[in-house]
Design an enzyme around this catalytic site. Structure first.
Site, PDB file in Angstrom:
ATOM      1  N   GLU B  54       0.873  -1.213   0.098  1.00 16.27           N
ATOM      2  CA  GLU B  54      -0.155  -0.058   0.087  1.00 16.27           C
ATOM      3  C   GLU B  54       0.995   1.084   0.218  1.00 16.27           C
ATOM      4  OE1 GLU B  54      -2.356   0.228   3.491  1.00 16.27           O
ATOM      5  OE2 GLU B  54      -3.161  -1.761   3.312  1.00 16.27           O
ATOM      6  N   GLU B  65      -5.323   8.514  10.586  1.00 17.76           N
ATOM      7  CA  GLU B  65      -4.184   7.981  11.122  1.00 17.76           C
ATOM      8  C   GLU B  65      -3.696   8.682  12.614  1.00 17.76           C
ATOM      9  OE1 GLU B  65      -3.324   6.336   8.796  1.00 17.76           O
ATOM     10  OE2 GLU B  65      -4.207   7.159   6.986  1.00 17.76           O
TER      11      GLU B  65
END
Lengths: 421, 287
Positions: B54, B65
């Site tokens: 990824e 995140e």
């Protein structure tokens, strides 16, 4: 927005969107909480289950100080040679309209059986209101606030702490509202099963924009009744400042069906309307006037962003307007020409601040001062009967105002030198 | 997609996971600290045994995140990483492992002259990407992007959270393409010292669905990989632990390769202990 499946959109329109704006763009972990909140919104707010709205209205009356007056501003009326009325949200407990929403959501989170509330704050007014509501309703409360805003809004930081809230400074980015919202989303993604996020404006994923608007719509509902009583008719125009847009939507919502009433959303023009893409900075927060469509903090709306989709840092002398996004319903009302987006710069807002303080004995929030700055610049276009929403009081902004006034040559300012030592 | 009763042909991503089960899926942020470095790091992860890689396309507001990846994104943005630079990197990359892009919805919408998902998907397909993961795009909002991905043969990977249950789980699992990204715990990305119990519960909930399942959020060591595979995952996803190497190592490429090897060995160890279990010949207790 050309790729949507029409059927899919029709189905979602009635629920989650305002025209092309709104929606639910959040991490999967939060989706069940939004579903739970939608259910609670429908049951408690729309259907008054368990007498929720009755309790909310009673607490807003007794704890919050509603209704607020609609006051004729005599000297402004004389100055502009027309009737100027001020909706006095600065008189709500805590000093701003923010309590309408904070008390509503903290109470709702109690009804939902949540154990804790979190909130973001820019100028600190929403944080203060949430902390007060949480203390009032005995609910643990944690507030995220950008470092820059912590430094420029100290009185509100003290007030939040005095009401028992924990205040977490957020160091990331420019340390303003945008970063505080990011951090609150992160907390929520971790604690979503027990925690309600008391979002502070008509922004974020569905159902927040509708929920917050409904709690704030009391402003326009009262103002509409009061102006009919006092002036015998509806106003020619209603003016409110716009950052995220909660006082704007709250003031406008009841007037939207009144086609003859012009609605002006006054944004922060900052120091300039341009965007420096290289630096990733907009020296303004004029999202409705200059922004482009995109997705931020859970909703499709108008944003200050680069061509590539990076959100740029906004600026306003007023911490409460300093945000790169805006509520999706307001974006749609602008897109459909029902609301006119306008803006004034930092100097005009500071002049508005001093003018109202001088002429009417009301020290307005720097946010509200933008609406007053627009009144000065454009009163000729506003008709004979004008309502201006004074969204909050300016005590929290005194340090900023003194500092910024000293830097400039402002027509309406008193001699601020005398404040030195 | 076909209307035949036979299942649609497996995508590159599904094949990579099924053929390499247990698969190692690695993540790094493109442009951290530069796109040239990213190229070397991706090649190192590929050599180290990654079965899928990824690549994060940085967005300024990464709400899903944790601190580690947010810092990587900031470094990448400070280095001037743009979507076009990102795609040029992918044009240049030749890896055995298929590549996915992980980014936020606004980045996808803004690629092109007006907000629309198609130009991004077309460019992604042209660059040779096999799929897209969008942490702030729940299934409810995904129709436009899914249709564009279907048209260009890309997988749109959905995240299944610990809070995803009941009807929502059904809906998401019916839309899964490539693999189901199983979020190991509530919260944001970030390396953790242990494997959350939520992982086991989530995998249990998903066990009836015949789609590849890969677990991410908090995985940092070979032992975690082993435990996750033992719990029934077909793959493990590791990001923040690799970003720590990018940010802190004297020789990131070598260390990334070694870390990928450790993680892959861990996953394989987990699978082997499963085989032992199912053959009903438990290993003797260690003395």
């Amino acid at each position: 927005m050309s790729t949507s499946d029409p059927e899919h959109n029709r189905e979602r329109d009635s629920e989650a969107t305002f025209g092309d704006y709104g929606g639910q763009y959040v991490p999967e972990a939060l989706m069940p909480a939004l579903q739970e909140l939608e259910d609670a919104y429908e049951r408690y707010v729309l259907e008054n289950e368990d007498g929720f709205m009755d309790e909310f209205r009673e607490r807003m009356r007794d704890f919050g100080g509603r209704p607020t007056p609609l006051q004729r501003a005599d000297r402004l009326s004389e100055r502009y040679d027309r009737e100027i009325y001020l909706k006095r949200e600065d008189l709500v407990h805590g000093g701003a309209h923010k309590l309408n929403n904070a008390l509503g959501q903290v109470l709702l989170s109690k009804y939902m059986g949540k154990e804790r509330v979190i909130a973001e704050t820019g100028a600190g007014q929403h944080g203060t209101a949430t902390a007060m509501a949480a203390a009032h309703l005995d609910m643990p409360c944690e507030i995220y606030m950008g470092r820059t805003d912590v430094n420029r809004q100290r009185p509100n930081v003290y007030r939040m702490r005095m009401n028992g809230a924990e205040v977490n400074p957020v160091e990331a980015g420019s340390g303003t509202l945008k970063e505080a919202i990011n951090e609150t989303f992160r907390d929520w993604a971790t604690t979503v099963e027990t925690t309600h996020y008391v979002i502070g404006s008509v922004v974020g994923p569905h159902p927040f924009p509708k929920l917050v608007r409904d709690f704030q719509a009391v402003i326009g509902r009262e103002a509409r009744e009061q102006i009919r009583e006092k002036a015998g008719r509806l106003p020619d125009s209603v003016v409110a400042c716009a950052g995220g847009g909660s006082n704007t939507m709250g003031t406008f919502h009841e007037f939207v069906p009144d086609d003859d009433v012009a609605l002006y959303a006054v944004e922060a023009g900052g120091s300039s309307l341009g965007v420096d893409e290289e630096e990733g900075v907009a020296p303004n927060s004029a999202t409705l006037s200059t922004g482009t469509d995109g997705v931020l903090h859970g909703a499709m709306t108008k944003l200050l962003q680069s061509e590539e989709g990076q959100i740029v840092e906004s600026h306003s002398v007023s911490a409460g307007l300093d945000y790169a996004g805006v509520g999706p319903e307001l974006a749609n009302l602008v897109e459909t020409d029902r609301v006119t987006p306008v803006n004034v710069d930092d100097d005009a807002a500071l002049n508005g601040f001093h003018r109202l303080s001088n002429l009417e004995g009301i020290i307005p929030a720097l946010e509200s001062s933008h609406a007053l700055g627009y009144l000065e610049e454009s009163h000729d276009e506003l008709g004979d009967l004008v309502v201006v929403n004074v969204s909050g009081r300016g005590d929290k902004d005194l340090e900023t105002v003194l500092e910024e006034t000293e830097k400039r040559d402002l027509e309406a300012a008193p001699d601020v030198e005398v404040f030195d030592g | 997609m076909t209307d035949d009763s036979n299942a649609a042909p497996e995508s590159d991503i599904e094949t990579a996971i099924r053929e390499n089960d247990p698969a190692l899926i690695t993540y790094i942020t493109a442009g951290d600290p530069s796109l040239e470095d990213t190229k070397r790091y991706v090649e190192a992860l590929d050599r180290g045994g990654s079965d899928l890689i990824e690549l994060g396309l940085p967005f300024s507001e990464p709400v899903a995140e944790g601190a580690t990846i947010q810092a990587a994104i900031n470094r990448a943005l400070d280095a001037g990483t743009t979507p076009e630079g990102f795609f040029e990197l992918v044009d240049d990359l030749e890896t055995e492992a298929p590549l996915l892009v992980m980014t936020y919805y606004n980045m996808i919408l803004q690629y092109g002259s007006e907000p629309d998902v198609r130009p991004f998907v077309e460019r992604a397909a042209e660059a040779g990407l096999s799929g897209i993961i969008v942490p702030d795009l729940p299934a409810e909002e995904a129709d436009p992007l899914r249709e564009a991905c279907d048209d260009h043969g890309l997988d749109l990977v959905f995240i299944v959270a610990p809070t995803t249950e009941g009807e929502r789980l059904e809906t998401i699992m019916s839309q899964v393409s490539g693999f189901a990204y199983v979020q190991a715990r509530l919260g944001t990305t970030g390396a953790r010292a242990d494997v959350s119990t939520a992982t086991h519960e989530s995998l249990e909930r998903l066990s009836e669905y015949d789609v590849p399942k890969a677990v991410g959020f908090g995985v940092s060591e070979g032992d975690h990989a082993a435990e996750i595979v033992e719990a029934g995952a077909d793959g493990v996803i590791v990001g923040s632990a690799l970003i720590d190497i990018v940010a802190g190592s004297d020789d990131p490429a070598a260390d990334l390769e070694a870390k990928a090897e450790e993680l892959k060995r861990g996953a394989v160890r987990g699978a082997e202990s499963l085989t032992v279990d199912t053959e009903d010949t438990p290993e003797p207790e260690q003395p």
